[in-house]
Enzyme design. Structure first.
Site, PDB file in Angstrom:
ATOM      1  N   LEU A 101      -0.787   9.458  33.339  1.00 36.76           N
ATOM      2  CA  LEU A 101      -1.386   8.493  32.159  1.00 36.76           C
ATOM      3  C   LEU A 101      -2.575   8.986  31.867  1.00 36.76           C
ATOM      4  O   LEU A 101      -3.352   9.884  32.279  1.00 36.76           O
ATOM      5  CB  LEU A 101      -1.909   7.317  33.780  1.00 36.76           C
ATOM      6  CG  LEU A 101      -0.899   6.456  34.179  1.00 36.76           C
ATOM      7  CD1 LEU A 101      -1.715   5.444  35.195  1.00 36.76           C
ATOM      8  CD2 LEU A 101      -0.429   5.312  32.926  1.00 36.76           C
ATOM      9  N   ASP A 102      -2.966   8.390  30.773  1.00 38.17           N
ATOM     10  CA  ASP A 102      -4.281   8.894  29.986  1.00 38.17           C
ATOM     11  C   ASP A 102      -5.585   8.782  30.591  1.00 38.17           C
ATOM     12  O   ASP A 102      -5.581   7.819  31.843  1.00 38.17           O
ATOM     13  CB  ASP A 102      -4.358   7.834  28.693  1.00 38.17           C
ATOM     14  CG  ASP A 102      -3.284   7.975  27.657  1.00 38.17           C
ATOM     15  OD1 ASP A 102      -2.471   9.140  27.857  1.00 38.17           O
ATOM     16  OD2 ASP A 102      -3.070   6.962  26.836  1.00 38.17           O
ATOM     17  N   ILE A 103      -6.465   9.452  30.424  1.00 38.77           N
ATOM     18  CA  ILE A 103      -7.714   9.647  31.315  1.00 38.77           C
ATOM     19  C   ILE A 103      -8.345   8.109  31.284  1.00 38.77           C
ATOM     20  O   ILE A 103      -8.977   7.745  32.291  1.00 38.77           O
ATOM     21  CB  ILE A 103      -8.728  10.562  30.703  1.00 38.77           C
ATOM     22  CG1 ILE A 103      -9.988  10.600  31.506  1.00 38.77           C
ATOM     23  CG2 ILE A 103      -9.026  10.140  29.266  1.00 38.77           C
ATOM     24  CD1 ILE A 103     -10.811  11.963  31.281  1.00 38.77           C
TER      25      ILE A 103
END
Length: 232
Positions: A101-103
Site C-alpha cells: 500500500l502507498d505510504i
C-alpha cells in the site's frame, strides 16, 4: 537446517544466546546432549529438546495488519517507519507483505514468511480481487463505471488495465475492485479520468476482510480458516 537456526526460529531466542544455552548442555538432539550449534538436522524428523522440553519445528506465520498512514510497506527503509516495525514478534524482519500500500494509504496488509502462500495472493494468474474505499477531490462522473470496466490507459503504459468494478457511493466516494496490482494503480486510474484520489483504504484481499476490531497500527494472527481460504 542448522540446529542453532532451528532453535532460534522456533523460540525467538537469538542465535548468540542459543550458542550459550548449548554450551551449558541444555539442548539435546534425538535423546543425546549436543554442543554443536552448526549440526544439521531435518525438521519434523529429528527430535530437539531444550531443558527436556520438545521444541517443535518452526512454522510459517500469517498476520493481518491495519496499516496506518505514514508507514511504508517494507521491512526496512532509511527514511520512513515501516509496517514491520509495528509487529512486535521475533524475526519480524523476515515477514513480507502480500501486496503493498502507498505510504499515504491505509487498511489491510497481509504479512507472512510463507512465499508460496503470498504468491497465491500477488500472482496475476489467480486474479484475486482487492476491495478499496476511495475518496476523490472532484465528483466522480457516472461514466467512470463503464470506463473502469472497459479498462484504462495509464500514463506511461500501453496496455489497458484489466476490467475493474467501480461502485459510486456518493459524489466523492466509491468502492473499487481490482484483480491486478500495478504501481499506484487506483490513483492512476482516477488520474486517467481527470480526477485525484485524496484518500485510499484497502478493506479486503480475496476472501479476507480487515478485522473491524483492529485499530490503525494493530495486528492479529490469521485464523486457520482465513489461511486456508487463499487456495492454490
Amino acid at each position: 537446517m542448522r540446529l542453532d537456526k532451528y532453535l532460534s526460529q522456533a523460540t525467538g531466542i537469538s542465535r548468540k544466546e542459543i550458542h550459550r544455552i548449548m554450551h551449558r548442555g541444555e539442548v539435546s538432539l534425538n535423546g543425546s546432549e549436543t554442543l554443536n550449534p552448526a549440526q544439521h538436522i531435518e525438521p519434523g524428523v529429528d527430535s530437539v529438546c531444550l531443558n527436556g522440553e520438545p521444541i517443535g519445528a518452526p512454522g510459517p506465520r500469517y498476520l493481518m495488519l491495519y496499516k496506518p498512514e505514514g508507514y511504508v510497506s517494507a521491512s526496512d527503509d532509511p527514511s520512513h517507519p515501516t509496517i514491520n516495525s509495528l509487529v512486535d514478534i521475533p524475526r519480524n524482519d523476515e515477514l513480507h507483505c502480500c501486496g503493498r500500500l502507498d505510504i499515504d494509504a491505509t487498511g489491510l496488509i497481509l504479512l507472512t514468511d510463507d512465499g508460496k502462500w503470498s504468491h497465491r495472493i500477488t500472482s496475476p494468474r489467480h486474479k484475486l480481487p482487492k476491495r478499496y474505499r476511495v475518496e476523490t477531490a472532484d465528483p466522480i462522473d457516472a461514466s467512470a463505471v463503464q470506463a473502469f470496466l472497459d479498462g484504462l490507459k495509464l500514463h506511461g503504459e500501453h496496455k489497458l488495465t484489466k476490467p475493474a468494478e467501480l461502485d459510486i457511493l456518493s459524489p466523492n466516494e466509491a468502492i473499487v475492485y481490482l484483480t491486478e496490482g500495478r504501481y499506484h494503480q487506483v490513483k492512476r486510474m482516477f488520474a486517467a479520468l481527470g480526477n485525484r484520489v485524496t484518500a485510499l483504504h484497502r478493506e479486503q484481499i480475496g476472501p479476507i476482510s480487515l478485522d473491524p476490531a483492529l485499530s490503525p497500527g494493530e495486528y492479529r494472527e490469521l485464523t486457520v480458516a482465513e489461511i486456508a481460504s487463499i487456495k492454490p
